[in-house]
Design an enzyme around this catalytic site. Structure first.
Site, mmCIF file in Angstrom:
data_model
loop_
_atom_site.group_PDB
_atom_site.id
_atom_site.type_symbol
_atom_site.label_atom_id
_atom_site.label_comp_id
_atom_site.label_asym_id
_atom_site.label_seq_id
_atom_site.Cartn_x
_atom_site.Cartn_y
_atom_site.Cartn_z
ATOM 1 N N LYS A 28 28.163 9.834 27.249
ATOM 2 C CA LYS A 28 29.071 9.079 28.108
ATOM 3 C C LYS A 28 28.489 7.719 28.485
ATOM 4 C CE LYS A 28 30.093 10.409 32.379
ATOM 5 N NZ LYS A 28 30.791 10.858 33.611
ATOM 6 N N ARG A 33 28.932 1.733 27.680
ATOM 7 C CA ARG A 33 28.255 0.476 27.353
ATOM 8 C C ARG A 33 28.704 -0.090 26.011
ATOM 9 N NH1 ARG A 33 25.528 3.466 30.831
ATOM 10 N NH2 ARG A 33 23.996 2.561 32.288
ATOM 11 N N ARG A 129 33.252 6.694 47.215
ATOM 12 C CA ARG A 129 31.872 6.409 46.838
ATOM 13 C C ARG A 129 31.475 4.986 47.219
ATOM 14 N NH1 ARG A 129 30.834 8.642 40.853
ATOM 15 N NH2 ARG A 129 28.696 8.202 41.499
ATOM 16 N N ASP A 327 21.965 13.944 36.867
ATOM 17 C CA ASP A 327 23.262 14.603 36.695
ATOM 18 C C ASP A 327 23.145 16.085 36.361
ATOM 19 O OD1 ASP A 327 24.851 12.371 37.213
ATOM 20 O OD2 ASP A 327 24.728 11.670 35.142
ATOM 21 N N ARG A 403 30.991 17.960 37.043
ATOM 22 C CA ARG A 403 29.738 18.710 36.859
ATOM 23 C C ARG A 403 29.651 19.911 37.799
ATOM 24 N NH1 ARG A 403 27.638 15.715 33.011
ATOM 25 N NH2 ARG A 403 27.735 13.440 33.203
#
Length: 449
Positions: A28, A33, A129, A327, A403
């Site tokens: 990911k 990018r 966030r 993560d 997640r």
């Protein structure tokens, strides 16, 4: 309700060993990018293996809004026809980054030194966030940010018309912040310098160099000093995206805790700034091996073989390893529940400002499933009693966090009574083939309601 559709309750139950090959999607971080740097190049960047999850697709749509041409071909490859460094056009719509903190922060950096304005928003998780960690350093270039209280989305960024180069020390380990500053530095004159006291994933540096930017890295007493020469003409690239080590964590960890399992996960990127989970699992005594080590596209790659590991022990995870596996702590906490003894994870306060407060989310669900958990502001400990010890039976809240959802579904594959999650829809943001992949290995995973 999830940001990208209806709530999808899901449940897993113990069924039998997991066997076979798990072909996980592309990385990911590199996918994001690839699209952004392709859009900042002049000409066509070709991408094979792009992760086609919601997060990355939102970034692709954003690049189109800034003037790039993004095309998916019938063979699954992608092309990005870029507009060049500093060539972003002002979008005529709000940029919706869905669930992706990586996407929104990197895109903010990429446009912050262009003389344009853009407004960003996201789903119910992303708008909670904090963005000040990115907008504060972007202000040093001359950009302005106006958003909700606490530096939260929706937010408008007014790019700097006459950007200046910046020297910035990242206050907390964050590849997103570092990358946003470097991407902003592309369209600033002179040298932009980023200093990391603790190294984080280095995909941005590697890929900038691959696209032709002049960038250097030096380890000093200050920390890791990254120097970028601004205003290059980036050259389009042919990119083969390695498979995502963060996605691989789920079939790997499931194999370790489900009796009789033997799973091969091929072609996983093992950049040393991303591979901390796998070394931690080996430290715990996991039967996990790296096969066919090789290099692809400048990144180390290997096939991972994971077998059921009934003798794993709890350990103290080195805090300096946190940035290399930030993560993966949620699914590590699941493995820890089936190990013997206490696994203590420290230096992980960054988990509190991810898609959810991941420390609290995992603690609540694990405790509901009968696991002993203790937490603090920047630490979490899980005490396991070995294979077969986890009762399960709970319905765990995913908090719009992919997640968290996948971690509890992995837990249910080995817990005595299985485990449900209230919403598995966020899984599509990063691992859209999670369900068929896991059921193909032999897991019992079902949608409910």
């Amino acid at each position: 309700m999830s940001g990208h559709g209806q709530t999808i309750p899901m449940r897993t139950r113990p069924k039998g060993p997991l066997k076979g090959t798990a072909d996980v999607p592309g990385d990911k971080s590199i996918s994001h990018r690839s699209l952004i740097l392709g859009a900042l190049s002049v000409g066509e960047t070709k991408i094979i293996g792009l992760l086609e999850g919601d997060d990355v697709l939102d970034t692709g749509r954003a690049m189109e809004a800034f003037g790039a041409e993004v095309t998916r071909h019938d063979d699954g490859s992608w092309s990005v026809f870029g507009v060049g460094t500093g060539g972003f056009a002002e979008p005529d719509r709000v940029i919706d980054c869905g669930n992706s903190g990586t996407g929104v922060r990197l895109i903010m950096g990429a446009m912050a030194t262009c003389p344009i304005s853009a407004t960003f928003t996201g789903d119910a998780s992303l708008v909670k966030r904090p963005m000040a960690r990115v907008t504060d350093p972007l202000a040093l270039f001359g950009a302005q940010a106006v958003g909700r209280s606490g530096g939260r989305l929706p937010m408008t960024i007014v790019g700097a018309a006459d950007p200046v180069p910046v020297r910035y020390t990242v206050p907390v380990p964050s590849a997103q912040v570092k990358s946003a500053v470097l991407l902003a530095g592309l369209n600033a004159p002179g040298h932009t310098v980023v200093i990391e006291r603790e190294a984080t994933r280095d995909h941005t540096e590697r890929m900038l160099a691959g696209f032709g930017a002049e960038i250097s890295t030096e380890d000093t007493e200050e920390g890791r000093v990254i120097t970028l020469t601004g205003q290059p003409e980036l050259k389009p690239q042919d990119i083969v995206v390695p498979r995502d080590p963060s996605s691989a964590a789920f079939p790997v960890c499931a194999a370790l805790i489900v009796p009789g399992s033997d799973v091969l996960v091929p072609g996983i990127g093992l950049n040393p700034t991303r591979a901390g989970l796998y070394y931690t699992l080996q430290d715990m005594g996991a039967d996990l091996t790296f096969e066919n080590m090789r290099e692809e596209g400048g990144e180390p790659v290997a096939d991972l073989r994971a077998r059921h590991s009934p003798d794993m022990k709890g350990i103290d995870v080195p805090p300096e390893r946190a940035a290399t596996m930030i993560d993966e702590y949620p699914v590590l906490s699941v493995v820890a529940a089936f190990a013997t003894g206490t696994t203590r994870m420290t230096g992980v306060k960054e988990l509190r400002v991810k898609e959810s407060d991941r420390i609290q989310a995992m603690a609540d669900g694990l405790i509901a499933c009968g696991v002993a958990v203790d937490t603090g502001e920047d630490w979490m400990s899980v005490t396991g009693e070995g294979p077969g010890s986890v009762k399960g039976g709970a319905t765990c809240a995913s908090h719009l966090d992919h997640r968290i959802a996948m971690s509890f579904l992995v837990l249910g594959m080995a817990a005595r009574e299985g485990v449900a999650v209230d919403d598995g829809n966020p899984i599509a943001t990063s691992f859209p083939i999670f369900e068929p992949l896991m059921t193909g290995l032999g897991a019992e995973l079902a949608r409910e309601g």
